[in-house]
Design a protein around this motif. Structure first.
Motif, short mmCIF file in Angstrom:
data_model
loop_
_atom_site.label_atom_id
_atom_site.label_comp_id
_atom_site.label_asym_id
_atom_site.label_seq_id
_atom_site.Cartn_x
_atom_site.Cartn_y
_atom_site.Cartn_z
N LEU A 94 19.79 -25.58 -67.96
CA LEU A 94 21.20 -25.28 -68.21
C LEU A 94 22.05 -26.56 -68.17
N SER A 95 21.77 -27.44 -67.23
CA SER A 95 22.53 -28.69 -67.12
C SER A 95 22.31 -29.57 -68.34
N ILE A 96 21.06 -29.70 -68.76
CA ILE A 96 20.76 -30.53 -69.93
C ILE A 96 21.41 -29.95 -71.18
N GLY A 97 21.35 -28.60 -71.31
CA GLY A 97 21.97 -27.97 -72.47
C GLY A 97 23.48 -28.16 -72.49
N ILE A 98 24.14 -28.00 -71.35
CA ILE A 98 25.60 -28.20 -71.29
C ILE A 98 25.95 -29.65 -71.58
N ALA A 99 25.18 -30.57 -71.00
CA ALA A 99 25.44 -32.00 -71.23
C ALA A 99 25.27 -32.37 -72.69
N LEU A 100 24.26 -31.82 -73.35
CA LEU A 100 24.06 -32.09 -74.78
C LEU A 100 25.19 -31.51 -75.61
N PHE A 101 25.63 -30.30 -75.26
CA PHE A 101 26.72 -29.69 -76.01
C PHE A 101 27.99 -30.51 -75.89
N ILE A 102 28.29 -30.98 -74.68
CA ILE A 102 29.49 -31.77 -74.47
C ILE A 102 29.41 -33.11 -75.18
N SER A 103 28.24 -33.74 -75.16
CA SER A 103 28.13 -35.11 -75.67
C SER A 103 27.87 -35.19 -77.17
N HIS A 104 27.22 -34.16 -77.77
CA HIS A 104 26.79 -34.31 -79.16
C HIS A 104 27.18 -33.15 -80.08
N TYR A 105 27.68 -32.06 -79.55
CA TYR A 105 27.95 -30.91 -80.40
C TYR A 105 29.41 -30.46 -80.38
N VAL A 113 37.69 -30.29 -72.07
CA VAL A 113 38.03 -29.14 -71.22
C VAL A 113 36.79 -28.61 -70.51
N LEU A 114 35.68 -28.50 -71.24
CA LEU A 114 34.45 -27.98 -70.64
C LEU A 114 33.93 -28.92 -69.55
N ASP A 119 33.13 -30.10 -63.79
CA ASP A 119 33.39 -30.99 -62.66
C ASP A 119 34.13 -30.27 -61.54
N LEU A 120 34.95 -29.28 -61.88
CA LEU A 120 35.68 -28.54 -60.86
C LEU A 120 34.75 -27.75 -59.94
N LEU A 121 33.57 -27.38 -60.44
CA LEU A 121 32.63 -26.64 -59.60
C LEU A 121 32.21 -27.45 -58.38
N ALA A 122 32.19 -28.78 -58.54
CA ALA A 122 31.78 -29.64 -57.42
C ALA A 122 32.81 -29.63 -56.30
N ALA A 123 34.05 -29.24 -56.59
CA ALA A 123 35.10 -29.25 -55.58
C ALA A 123 35.16 -27.96 -54.77
N ILE A 124 34.37 -26.95 -55.16
CA ILE A 124 34.39 -25.68 -54.44
C ILE A 124 33.56 -25.82 -53.17
N PRO A 125 34.08 -25.45 -52.00
CA PRO A 125 33.31 -25.56 -50.75
C PRO A 125 32.07 -24.67 -50.76
N MET A 179 25.48 -24.58 -57.51
CA MET A 179 26.07 -25.67 -56.72
C MET A 179 25.61 -27.04 -57.21
N ILE A 180 24.36 -27.16 -57.66
CA ILE A 180 23.87 -28.46 -58.13
C ILE A 180 24.12 -28.68 -59.61
N LEU A 181 24.62 -27.65 -60.29
CA LEU A 181 24.89 -27.77 -61.73
C LEU A 181 25.88 -28.89 -62.06
N PRO A 182 27.00 -29.04 -61.36
CA PRO A 182 27.97 -30.08 -61.76
C PRO A 182 27.43 -31.49 -61.69
N ILE A 183 26.74 -31.84 -60.61
CA ILE A 183 26.28 -33.22 -60.46
C ILE A 183 25.21 -33.55 -61.48
N MET A 184 24.32 -32.61 -61.74
CA MET A 184 23.26 -32.86 -62.72
C MET A 184 23.83 -32.93 -64.13
N THR A 185 24.78 -32.05 -64.44
CA THR A 185 25.40 -32.07 -65.77
C THR A 185 26.17 -33.36 -65.99
#
Length: 318
Positions: A94-105, A113-114, A119-125, A179-185
């Protein structure tokens, strides 16, 4: 009437540059030495505090209660690694797919915005993630667990009696994956954006589709970065405490079944649950389990460094 400007002496400029270089290099060196000192201090503290639990009679320990330390910590190590691996399996694609969508699609505005939302997910306790997992997610996925058990129950992971609450190791892994999705993405996105444009344009000029260009130009260049992102996310999942503590209906069992109410627990969650009741050498036993977690995390990071260095010479960046 003109005023003459005083020329800047080259020696003065050179002296300022030398001073700035000296300050910068000294600060960088001091920071590196400080990190090593902190690491050594943590190691010494963990080892010193763990010795009493490893040397005394387990029957006198309020936590071990007659068990040997290895018998006590073994299921905890299994649960820690098992939950983190399940989370990584969910989060990595999921992280690789989101990162590819943001960077190339995605168009630039949508990508911005995406990326901001991710990135906002990383700020949630982590406590909020734990509440969401225990009170909301567990109820949502429990009927799906029943369906999995009824239709794919022949597979060992989905066998057994399904938990009535949905608070299983699989639910905890889903929470950890979020929880680990934001940092990996974020890391994958930055690595993908660093791919040389000449490589991408050359692949497109040779008639490649966008996916073929990504597969032949982007992925080889970003392989080391993706591995680093995955290992960094794995380290975060290994050390997560509150979310797992609140979601998981834990026991000391060692089982690969992910839908039952009999679930292995993790080292951080076990420390959080039992630290309040521990006294005397029981505290030392919990610190000793923390030392084991420290060793496991260090081994994961060392393994990641080895993979990255081994694959660097085959990277498209070279």
């Amino acid at each position: 009437m003109t005023t003459a400007t005083t020329p800047v002496r080259p020696q003065t400029v050179a002296a300022k540059r030398r001073l700035g270089d000296a300050v910068f290099s000294g600060t960088a060196l001091g920071s590196g030495i400080l990190i090593l000192l902190i690491l050594v201090a943590v190691t010494v503290f963990l080892v010193a505090q763990s010795i009493p639990a490893l040397t005394e009679d387990p029957a006198d320990n309020s936590i071990l209660r007659g068990q040997t330390f290895l018998a006590y910590v073994g299921p905890l190590v299994f649960g820690t690694i098992w939950a983190a691996l399940l989370a990584l399996i969910f989060a990595a694609p999921l992280s690789i797919g989101i990162a590819l969508f943001i960077s190339h699609y995605a168009p630039r505005r949508i990508a911005a915005v995406l990326g901001y939302i991710i990135d906002l997910l990383a700020a949630i306790p982590s406590v909020v993630f734990g509440l969401w997992g225990a009170l909301v997610l567990a109820g949502w996925v429990q009927p799906f667990y029943v369906w999995l058990n009824a239709n794919v129950g022949w597979f060992p992971l989905f066998s057994g009696t399904v938990s009535a609450t949905g608070r299983t190791i699989l639910t905890a892994a889903i929470v950890l994956a979020v929880m680990i999705l934001p940092i990996m993405t974020a890391i994958c996105r930055e690595v993908f954006l660093q791919t040389p444009k000449l490589h991408e344009e050359a692949a497109l000029a040779l008639g490649s589709t966008r996916w073929e260009m990504i597969r032949m130009a982007v992925f080889p260049f970003a392989r080391g970065g993706m591995v680093s992102a995955a290992m960094l996310a794995l380290g975060r999942a290994l050390g997560e405490t509150m979310a797992v503590t609140m979601v998981l209906s834990a026991s000391s069992a060692v089982t690969f079944e992910v839908l039952t109410s009999t679930n292995p627990t993790t080292i951080p969650a076990n420390i959080a649950l039992k630290f309040g009741e521990a006294h005397g050498s029981g505290v030392n036993a919990l610190i000793a389990t923390g030392l084991v977690l420290f060793i496991v995390t260090f081994a994961v990071n060392a393994f990641a460094r080895w993979i990255v260095s081994r694959r660097a010479e085959f990277s498209g960046a070279n």
